[in-house]
Design a protein around this motif. Structure first.
Motif, short mmCIF file in Angstrom:
data_model
loop_
_atom_site.label_atom_id
_atom_site.label_comp_id
_atom_site.label_asym_id
_atom_site.label_seq_id
_atom_site.Cartn_x
_atom_site.Cartn_y
_atom_site.Cartn_z
N UNK A 2 0.83 -1.20 0.00
CA UNK A 2 0.00 0.00 0.00
C UNK A 2 0.87 1.26 0.00
N UNK A 3 1.98 1.22 0.74
CA UNK A 3 2.93 2.35 0.69
C UNK A 3 3.43 2.56 -0.73
N UNK A 4 3.74 1.45 -1.42
CA UNK A 4 4.22 1.55 -2.81
C UNK A 4 3.15 2.12 -3.73
N UNK A 5 1.90 1.65 -3.55
CA UNK A 5 0.79 2.14 -4.38
C UNK A 5 0.62 3.65 -4.18
N UNK B 173 3.40 5.74 -5.65
CA UNK B 173 3.26 5.80 -7.10
C UNK B 173 2.10 6.68 -7.56
N UNK B 174 0.99 6.69 -6.80
CA UNK B 174 -0.26 7.27 -7.30
C UNK B 174 -0.71 8.55 -6.62
N UNK B 175 -0.33 8.72 -5.35
CA UNK B 175 -0.85 9.83 -4.56
C UNK B 175 -0.07 11.10 -4.84
N UNK B 176 -0.43 11.78 -5.93
CA UNK B 176 0.35 12.92 -6.41
C UNK B 176 0.35 14.08 -5.41
N UNK B 177 -0.82 14.37 -4.80
CA UNK B 177 -0.88 15.50 -3.87
C UNK B 177 -0.49 15.12 -2.43
N UNK B 178 -0.06 13.86 -2.25
CA UNK B 178 0.46 13.38 -0.96
C UNK B 178 -0.50 13.60 0.22
N UNK C 271 -6.06 8.44 -9.88
CA UNK C 271 -6.30 7.07 -10.34
C UNK C 271 -6.28 7.03 -11.87
N UNK C 272 -6.95 8.00 -12.51
CA UNK C 272 -7.00 8.01 -13.98
C UNK C 272 -5.61 8.24 -14.56
N UNK C 273 -4.79 9.02 -13.86
CA UNK C 273 -3.42 9.25 -14.31
C UNK C 273 -2.63 7.93 -14.32
N UNK C 274 -2.79 7.14 -13.25
CA UNK C 274 -2.11 5.84 -13.17
C UNK C 274 -2.61 4.91 -14.27
N UNK C 275 -3.94 4.86 -14.43
CA UNK C 275 -4.55 3.98 -15.43
C UNK C 275 -4.08 4.34 -16.83
N UNK C 276 -3.92 5.63 -17.10
CA UNK C 276 -3.52 6.06 -18.45
C UNK C 276 -2.14 5.51 -18.81
N UNK C 277 -1.36 5.13 -17.78
CA UNK C 277 -0.04 4.55 -18.05
C UNK C 277 -0.08 3.02 -18.05
N UNK C 278 -1.26 2.44 -17.96
CA UNK C 278 -1.40 0.97 -17.95
C UNK C 278 -2.13 0.52 -19.21
N UNK C 279 -1.37 0.25 -20.28
CA UNK C 279 -2.00 -0.04 -21.57
C UNK C 279 -2.94 -1.25 -21.55
#
Length: 178
Positions: free
Chosen positions: A140-143, A146-151, A160-168
């Motif tokens: 969960x720390x890793x997730x 990687x994903x929590x841009x505004x911390x 979430x959509x930003x992460x998904x956009x990098x998952x083809x």
């Protein structure tokens, strides 16, 4: 019979007709004359396409318009579900619904609790497959790293959509076809 508009869905006329047939088979005999019957979640979950999906109950809850929040579906709900999971649905639509499905407490963010449930759905609930509390915390720390841009300690829809956009492979894996 009511008429469903192909414009409001990513489904073809053939797919809508097949969906109607499958839905009607699930409607209880005593509800057959009801103009817009609801099928209980327990029946929807018998569909082979959903049976093995680890998020099947959440999927029903997210697409259900039931006042009593019981996960039951009308035919329109069922079409919305199939449409969002169809090959033709856009990345934006799919990621929006995926986010809602993963937001187990329906508070509009993915926090540690949601992420833990998400991981448990994916790993299964048996002792062999379940992560140790230490592994879970690390994952969960890793997730979040990687994903929590505004911390802020949670993942919001745009993160979430930003992460998904990098998952083809996300779009192709987020699908249910009757």
């Amino acid at each position: 019979k009511s008429f469903y508009d192909c414009e409001l869905t990513f489904l073809t006329k053939q797919e809508i007709l097949l969906a109607h047939k499958r839905f009607t088979e699930l409607v209880a005999k005593e509800d057959r004359n009801d103009p817009s019957p609801r099928v209980p979640m327990s029946k929807i979950l018998t569909l082979p396409e959903l049976k093995s999906n680890p998020f099947r109950k959440r999927i029903c809850h997210v697409f259900s318009t039931s006042e009593s929040k019981d996960g039951s579906l009308t035919f329109e709900d069922f079409l919305d579900l199939l449409s969002a999971f169809s090959d033709s649905a856009t990345l934006e639509i799919k990621s929006h619904y995926a986010f809602r499905i993963f937001d187990f407490d329906d508070d509009g963010t993915l926090d540690r609790g949601d992420l833990e449930k998400l991981v448990n759905c994916l790993t299964g609930e048996t002792d062999d497959t379940r992560l140790t509390p230490e592994e879970m915390k690390q994952l969960i720390n890793n997730i979040l790293e990687e994903s929590d841009i505004d911390k802020d300690g949670t993942v919001n829809l745009s993160e979430f959509q930003h992460v998904i956009s990098r998952s083809p492979d996300f779009v192709s894996s987020f699908k249910i076809v009757l």
